[in-house]
Design a protein around this motif. Structure first.
Motif, PDB file in Angstrom:
ATOM      1  N   SER A 101       0.849  -1.120  -0.174  1.00 45.60           N
ATOM      2  CA  SER A 101      -0.160   0.022  -0.147  1.00 45.60           C
ATOM      3  C   SER A 101       0.842   1.210  -0.088  1.00 45.60           C
ATOM      4  O   SER A 101       1.813   1.115   0.662  1.00 45.60           O
ATOM      5  CB  SER A 101      -0.689   0.091   1.294  1.00 45.60           C
ATOM      6  N   PRO A 102       0.412   2.522  -0.515  1.00 48.29           N
ATOM      7  CA  PRO A 102       1.056   3.573  -0.508  1.00 48.29           C
ATOM      8  C   PRO A 102       1.807   3.979   0.862  1.00 48.29           C
ATOM      9  O   PRO A 102       2.696   4.304   1.170  1.00 48.29           O
ATOM     10  CB  PRO A 102       0.072   4.617  -0.936  1.00 48.29           C
ATOM     11  N   ARG A 104       2.612   1.871   3.142  1.00 42.63           N
ATOM     12  CA  ARG A 104       3.722   0.942   3.636  1.00 42.63           C
ATOM     13  C   ARG A 104       4.911   1.429   2.919  1.00 42.63           C
ATOM     14  O   ARG A 104       5.991   1.167   3.321  1.00 42.63           O
ATOM     15  CB  ARG A 104       3.294  -0.394   3.247  1.00 42.63           C
ATOM     16  N   ILE A 105       4.814   1.771   1.557  1.00 40.85           N
ATOM     17  CA  ILE A 105       5.890   2.172   0.792  1.00 40.85           C
ATOM     18  C   ILE A 105       6.307   3.381   1.354  1.00 40.85           C
ATOM     19  O   ILE A 105       7.486   3.421   1.660  1.00 40.85           O
ATOM     20  CB  ILE A 105       5.556   2.334  -0.687  1.00 40.85           C
ATOM     21  N   VAL A 106       5.507   4.503   1.654  1.00 38.88           N
ATOM     22  CA  VAL A 106       6.072   5.587   2.194  1.00 38.88           C
ATOM     23  C   VAL A 106       6.732   5.365   3.613  1.00 38.88           C
ATOM     24  O   VAL A 106       8.091   5.832   3.975  1.00 38.88           O
ATOM     25  CB  VAL A 106       5.100   6.647   2.727  1.00 38.88           C
ATOM     26  N   LEU A 107       6.337   4.562   4.408  1.00 44.46           N
ATOM     27  CA  LEU A 107       6.910   4.115   5.852  1.00 44.46           C
ATOM     28  C   LEU A 107       8.152   3.437   5.762  1.00 44.46           C
ATOM     29  O   LEU A 107       9.012   3.632   6.069  1.00 44.46           O
ATOM     30  CB  LEU A 107       5.964   3.191   6.607  1.00 44.46           C
ATOM     31  N   SER A 108       8.316   2.316   4.612  1.00 45.16           N
ATOM     32  CA  SER A 108       9.490   1.677   4.532  1.00 45.16           C
ATOM     33  C   SER A 108      10.532   2.557   3.843  1.00 45.16           C
ATOM     34  O   SER A 108      11.860   2.455   4.146  1.00 45.16           O
ATOM     35  CB  SER A 108       9.193   0.327   3.384  1.00 45.16           C
ATOM     36  N   LYS A 109      10.124   3.520   2.941  1.00 45.55           N
ATOM     37  CA  LYS A 109      11.226   4.226   2.432  1.00 45.55           C
ATOM     38  C   LYS A 109      11.668   5.301   3.510  1.00 45.55           C
ATOM     39  O   LYS A 109      13.010   5.467   3.754  1.00 45.55           O
ATOM     40  CB  LYS A 109      10.504   5.310   1.421  1.00 45.55           C
ATOM     41  N   ILE A 270      -0.913  11.560  -1.037  1.00 50.32           N
ATOM     42  CA  ILE A 270      -0.346  12.114  -2.550  1.00 50.32           C
ATOM     43  C   ILE A 270       0.181  10.970  -3.310  1.00 50.32           C
ATOM     44  O   ILE A 270      -0.202  10.571  -4.727  1.00 50.32           O
ATOM     45  CB  ILE A 270       0.914  13.005  -2.407  1.00 50.32           C
ATOM     46  N   LEU A 271       0.647   9.835  -2.749  1.00 54.48           N
ATOM     47  CA  LEU A 271       1.118   8.595  -3.619  1.00 54.48           C
ATOM     48  C   LEU A 271       0.178   7.698  -4.183  1.00 54.48           C
ATOM     49  O   LEU A 271       0.161   6.926  -5.024  1.00 54.48           O
ATOM     50  CB  LEU A 271       2.179   7.898  -2.703  1.00 54.48           C
TER      51      LEU A 271
END
Ligand code: ADP
Ligand code: MG
Lengths: 280, 308
Positions: A101-102, A104-109, A270-271
């Motif tokens: 999910s966006p 999760r992507i943001v948090l991992s990054k 936004i993602l």
């Protein structure tokens, strides 16, 4: 967030990052700069002072300043390419069609960016042992200082991630992250300076110092430079800039952590490729 | 499996898609054909939940792409027209990353990845770094990538563009294998012959409008009453050309020496009359037939006059 080590993005990112020679160069250069400054400073102290004992606090100020400057430069830059880099490499769309999910992507990054920053911080910790060699510094001060660095890294990281999501190109997103970071580090100081002069000009009650006004105290408490100097108990900028409230660092921490959470939530929003604010 | 109803996408005032109605049945390979800028990528991105439509509906496997994007992603593999690979990752790690991004349990992954690499003929490159692979290999690896969660539907945006003829043939062979596995495939191209033998149906899109859709022969003959004909002769070429050029039902005569290609807009009876005319003029005709092996011609015929 899921299990840290089985998080696909994090393990991929670490693999990618630690396989390039660039990473070892960055760590090496960083330690070299920190070490060179400390050795240079020790030479200066040795030249001007016969009694070296108790000058550890001066060394600490220099080291903290160097460290802080490096964090300001490195943390936003590391994070500002995280999402836009995927976009530029044309891998972002594929990532968005997977089950990640966006959010999760943001948090991992975010995690992988600040993880690297923490690596730098921890790698330079042995340098702080020099300070104890000279004496004059309380361990509690160091703990507070590292907490202060941590909050800054988290904030600059979130700021970088936000800019990276919001702005398409890495170069512009990095510049924007620096710009916004500059506002918080220097801009708040400038605002405070003007407000202080304004108040001392208009209010003639001499028993009041500027920091007696809550608004000024609040602004002072979100300026990292002032907060940092207060932690180190150094009034380099004069008495009137000292915050008297004991809780300034709580205000500082709370303010920047809340701001970081907001920035990360905005980035995840936004993602999202197809935005539907009314559901999910 | 894939359906769109009056799908429209506007960028500002510009209409990239205008009321596109697609319908692709399960297990079919659908070729999506149109020149650059026609709206193929836009349609595919909407179907892949990466772009929201301005109006209209789109369904993949019965799921609304806008309302149930997660369900759509479960059953869909999307390969963009341009995509990058990560540096410093080996082919197996690359696939492993996406497998984990699709929540595939660790213990199943290595067998799955070996199978996928086998399918796309990259078993010998398993330990190569992906950024060192050739374009054709990357493209095949990309195809393997969108198969990691064994989706029922594949959306492939120009998978063969920029490949040399050999790589193209390899790609086509893999696509045939996938077709054999019963996948529903939407594949786009701006070059028609690429899709000719592969597709069950084709749709022709131009300037955001789907101007023809159906099986290849249907599209070529039915839509506009235009057929593409080939005539071969072994002498008296000038006479043949003169007869063809002067016939009011013949368009766009392409003369390749003793081999003519042209668009014919008449009925079968009129075709007979044309042949009789040639024979009456003592032209030695060896071949007189509809041309169907070349989709390029079909495409030119269909798009003729659109948008002018
Ligand atoms: N983000 C965008 N903003 C404005 N116009 C766009 C955007 N993306 C695509 N277009 C326009 O939409 C049209 C269709 O593009 P596309 O779907 O990529 O075509 P195709 O894939 O068939 O070559 C083109 O004319 C393109 O210029
Ligand atoms: Mg395209």
């Amino acid at each position: 967030m899921g299990n840290f080590f089985t998080n696909p993005l994090i393990s991929k990112e670490l693999r990618e990052r630690f396989r390039t020679p660039k990473t070892s160069w960055t760590v090496g250069l960083y330690l070299f700069v920190c070490g060179a400054i400390i050795i240079g400073f020790m030479k200066i102290i040795a030249n001007e002072q016969t009694d070296l004992l108790g000058s550890g606090d001066r060394l600490l100020v220099i080291m903290a300043a160097v460290h802080y400057a490096l964090i300001c430069f490195i943390a936003p830059a590391l994070a500002a390419g995280a999402i836009s880099g995927e976009r530029e490499r044309q891998t972002l769309n594929i990532l968005l069609t997977t089950h990640l999910s966006p959010r999760r992507i943001v948090l991992s990054k975010m995690l992988t960016s600040i993880l690297f920053m923490f690596l730098l911080l921890i790698a330079s910790m042995p340098l702080y042992s020099f300070i104890f060699l000279y004496g004059g510094v309380a361990p509690m001060q160091l703990v507070k200082l590292f907490l202060f660095f941590t909050v800054n890294i988290i904030f600059f990281g979130s700021l970088g991630i936000f800019c990276s999501t919001w702005i398409k190109r890495t170069s512009i997103s990095t510049i924007t992250a620096y710009g916004i970071g500059f506002f918080f580090v220097v801009g708040t100081g400038v605002i405070l300076f003007f407000l202080m002069n304004f108040i001392t000009y208009w209010i003639t009650d001499t028993r009041m110092t500027p920091m007696d006004y809550p608004i000024l105290e609040w602004i002072a408490s979100i300026n990292p430079c002032i907060v940092g100097l207060n932690i180190l108990e150094k009034n380099l900028m004069g008495e009137s800039w000292t915050i008297f409230s004991q809780y300034y660092w709580i205000i500082f921490t709370a303010f920047y952590l809340v701001l970081s959470v907001i920035l990360l939530c905005l980035a995840a929003y936004i993602l999202k490729p197809v935005r539907r604010p009314w559901s999910e | 499996m894939i359906q769109t109803h009056d799908l429209t996408k506007r960028y500002g005032k510009f209409e990239a898609l205008n009321s596109v109605n697609l319908s692709i049945e399960k297990g079919k390979v659908y070729g999506f054909i149109g020149p650059n800028g026609a709206g193929k990528t836009t349609t595919m991105m909407i179907l892949s939940t990466l772009l929201s439509a301005s109006s209209g509906k789109a369904y993949v496997g019965g799921y609304d792409v806008e309302k149930e994007p997660k369900d759509v992603r479960h059953i869909l593999g999307y390969m963009p027209d341009f995509f990058g690979v990560y540096d410093n990752l080996k082919a197996t790690e690359y696939l492993d990353f996406y497998a984990s991004a699709y929540n595939i349990p660790q213990k199943n992954r290595s067998a799955l990845i070996a199978d996928l690499l086998e399918l796309v003929n990259l078993s010998n490159k398993a330990d190569s770094y992906v950024d060192h692979l050739s374009r054709g290999m990357k493209q095949r690896l990309g195809l393997a990538r969108c198969l990691v969660h064994s989706p029922e539907v594949l959306i492939l945006d120009e998978p063969a563009s920029g490949l040399d003829p050999r790589a193209r043939i390899e790609m086509r062979e893999i696509l045939k294998k996938l077709q054999g596995l019963g996948k529903t495939i939407l594949i786009s191209s701006h070059i028609l012959p690429e899709l000719a033998e592969l597709c069950d149906e084709i749709g022709v899109i131009e300037k955001g409008r789907l101007i023809a859709s159906g099986s290849v022969p249907e599209v070529s003959v039915d839509t506009r009453g235009i057929s593409i004909m080939q005539v071969k002769v072994i002498g008296r070429e000038e006479v043949a050309e003169q007869i063809l050029s002067s016939d009011p039902l013949v368009r766009r005569v392409d003369n390749k020496g003793n081999h003519f290609r042209f668009h014919y807009i008449g009925s079968p009876e009129e075709k007979v009359y044309l042949l009789q005319k040639l024979i009456a003029a003592e032209v030695p005709v060896t071949h007189f037939a509809d041309s169907q092996e070349n989709l390029e011609d079909v495409f030119l015929a269909i798009t003729e006059g659109v948008g002018n």
